[in-house]
Design a protein around this motif. Structure first.
Motif, mmCIF file in Angstrom:
data_model
loop_
_atom_site.group_PDB
_atom_site.id
_atom_site.type_symbol
_atom_site.label_atom_id
_atom_site.label_comp_id
_atom_site.label_asym_id
_atom_site.label_seq_id
_atom_site.Cartn_x
_atom_site.Cartn_y
_atom_site.Cartn_z
ATOM 1 N N ASP A 38 -19.893 -46.699 -57.070
ATOM 2 C CA ASP A 38 -19.019 -45.279 -56.808
ATOM 3 C C ASP A 38 -18.495 -45.266 -55.362
ATOM 4 O O ASP A 38 -17.977 -44.143 -54.899
ATOM 5 N N GLU A 39 -18.350 -46.254 -54.743
ATOM 6 C CA GLU A 39 -17.828 -46.466 -53.289
ATOM 7 C C GLU A 39 -16.440 -45.465 -53.366
ATOM 8 O O GLU A 39 -16.400 -44.946 -52.101
ATOM 9 N N VAL B 237 -17.067 -38.889 -52.930
ATOM 10 C CA VAL B 237 -17.153 -39.500 -51.481
ATOM 11 C C VAL B 237 -15.759 -39.003 -50.654
ATOM 12 O O VAL B 237 -15.888 -38.867 -49.592
ATOM 13 N N SER C 138 -15.175 -43.209 -55.243
ATOM 14 C CA SER C 138 -15.297 -42.012 -56.246
ATOM 15 C C SER C 138 -14.701 -40.709 -55.337
ATOM 16 O O SER C 138 -14.475 -40.625 -54.224
ATOM 17 N N TYR D 192 -23.434 -42.734 -52.100
ATOM 18 C CA TYR D 192 -22.835 -43.473 -53.317
ATOM 19 C C TYR D 192 -23.448 -44.897 -53.039
ATOM 20 O O TYR D 192 -23.933 -45.393 -52.440
ATOM 21 N N ARG E 121 -24.395 -37.643 -57.990
ATOM 22 C CA ARG E 121 -23.022 -38.134 -58.328
ATOM 23 C C ARG E 121 -22.305 -37.413 -59.385
ATOM 24 O O ARG E 121 -22.689 -36.482 -59.934
ATOM 25 N N TYR F 97 -29.547 -43.942 -56.861
ATOM 26 C CA TYR F 97 -29.819 -42.589 -57.085
ATOM 27 C C TYR F 97 -31.115 -42.266 -57.275
ATOM 28 O O TYR F 97 -31.761 -41.087 -57.297
ATOM 29 N N HIS G 200 -23.697 -45.303 -48.112
ATOM 30 C CA HIS G 200 -24.413 -46.024 -48.899
ATOM 31 C C HIS G 200 -25.518 -45.991 -49.312
ATOM 32 O O HIS G 200 -26.561 -46.067 -48.188
#
Length: 447
Positions: free
Chosen positions: A38-39, A44, A41, A34, A12, A62, A52
């Motif tokens: 962080d959806e 992405v 981000s 993500y 990320r 992560y 996801h």
């Protein structure tokens, strides 16, 4: 350029952005992952596809190898790039990737396991003829500690064998202090790294932290990209890095880079890696560890050599030879990297998560900004607090620092506290700009 077609970026932040860019330049599709946090981000949005992988907590996303493997299968990639941190140096994760029929963009699992164990890495360095700090193997019997400590000499460091990134290290000055902290150190090593093994190492007073960037392919070719100085640290966490190392004697530079290449060859290294050393005031140097991944500070090496480290990782993972040999790598100018974190120096560097309401980034000749965020994004409490890395190049060290000061004057962030003010102070400090400094300089001078 690369034999790869589609890569899962198992990370990320700014390093995910960095890898996605390199993939696209190489004509390779990049798939982001993500968590809940962080959806929306930046990485992405940049990627060709995104998967996801779980909840916001790193252990649920992560750091979850099963979730990442599932994402790789779902996205039908042929390789996985782990970036840095998280699972990047996990031999078990690398092995699981390979057993799934995919390419792990990094060293082989066995090499990761060897170099991730500090005692095993130390043994490998000795076998390769690389100088090491006087110390011990992992200590089996605590009753041997007083004798071993006396043989090495104080002050010394009590280290977790499985530690890394500056963690799992305790300085001790007397045998009484050593015996007092030993049980706690073993318990902390077991809790933090899953391994209670500890060993002793002599402390090198006022040492510099100098590291060498290496690249190695599947065909036995190994090169170095010169060295970096990472001595501006707070509690063994790097704040400022620069390349080349200021004031390093040429004979020391040649010896230390040759030692790094020799170690990489000895262990059968593959990919990008960094061999880290302590350098004493007389120019002697000692191996401390090898980071078997891309480093946070790799951009300054790219700035002085013109070599794209991540692009070379992709080439190597695709089975190709390095695009360069040692004779073709030249060093030009100097570069400095400043890590701007969402932390409050006035509150003992406490993280300050929150929304970035205003973000203005610098530019100009020789200025590069690596970041994973844009204005309106949030610094999450679940991950590291990095806002951006300011990387400044100059024809010489003086110009690099002048550009760094100008870049800092243009950098503006609101919504969270940051370390930008500290960096403004440090880059104007005459002791630092005269250079070089040692690893305890910042704590001694600035507390």
């Amino acid at each position: 350029m690369s034999g790869l077609q589609r890569v899962l970026v198992a990370n990320r932040g700014e390093i995910a952005v960095r890898i996605i860019r390199a993939c696209h330049v190489a004509g390779v599709e990049a798939v982001a992952v993500y968590s809940d946090a962080d959806e929306k981000s930046r990485w992405v949005r940049m990627a060709d596809d995104a998967v996801h992988i779980g909840r916001s907590a790193a252990q649920k996303s992560y750091l979850d190898p099963d979730a990442l493997l599932k994402a790789a299968r779902t996205a039908e990639v042929d390789a996985v790039h782990p970036g840095y941190g998280f699972l990047s140096e996990s031999g078990a994760f690398a092995r699981a990737i390979e057993e799934a029929g995919l390419v792990f963009i990094g060293p082989r699992p066995a090499v990761l396991e060897k170099m991730g164990d500090k005692a095993a890495a130390r043994s490998a360095a000795v076998s390769a003829g690389v100088p090491v700090v006087p110390g011990t193997d992992p200590i089996a019997d605590p009753e041997d500690v007083p004798r071993l400590a006396a043989e090495i000499g104080f002050p010394l460091l009590l280290k977790a064998a499985a530690g890394g990134g500056g963690r799992g290290i305790r300085p001790v000055r007397t045998v009484e202090e050593l015996l007092d902290v030993l049980p706690t150190a073993q318990a902390e090593a077991r809790s933090a790294f899953g391994d209670p093994a500890i060993y002793l190492e002599r402390a090198v007073p006022q040492a510099r932290h100098v590291e060498v960037q290496v690249l190695a392919d599947e065909h036995g070719d190994v090169v170095h990209l010169f060295e970096r100085d990472c001595s501006v640290q707070r509690r063994r966490q790097k704040l400022i890095e620069e390349a080349p190392a200021p004031g390093l004697r040429e004979e020391t530079r040649q010896a230390i880079t040759s030692a790094a290449v020799r170690l990489a060859e000895h262990v059968g290294y593959r990919g990008a890696g960094t061999v880290e050393f302590l350098v004493d005031g007389e120019g002697g140097f000692y191996f401390i560890e090898m980071n078997a991944r891309v480093q946070v500070e790799h951009p300054i090496t790219e700035m002085i050599t013109g070599v794209d480290v991540v692009a070379e990782q992709l080439r190597i993972a695709g089975g190709e030879r390095l695009s360069l040999d040692q004779g073709s790598i030249e060093r030009r100018g100097a570069a400095v990297e400043l890590r701007i974190n969402a932390e409050d120096p006035e509150r003992d560097f406490a993280p300050t998560p929150g929304e970035i309401s205003v973000l203005r980034l610098p530019g100009g000749p020789g200025v590069r900004v690596d970041t994973g965020i844009t204005q309106g994004d949030r610094i999450s409490p679940f991950y590291d607090s990095l806002i951006a890395k300011l990387i400044c190049w100059g024809e010489d060290r003086e110009q690099a620092y002048a550009r760094a000061r100008q870049a800092l004057s243009e950098f503006h962030v609101e919504g969270v506290a940051s370390t930008a003010g500290l960096h403004r102070e440090l880059t104007s400090d005459p002791e630092l700009t005269a250079g070089p400094v040692h690893t305890t300089w910042l704590e001694q001078r600035h507390g």
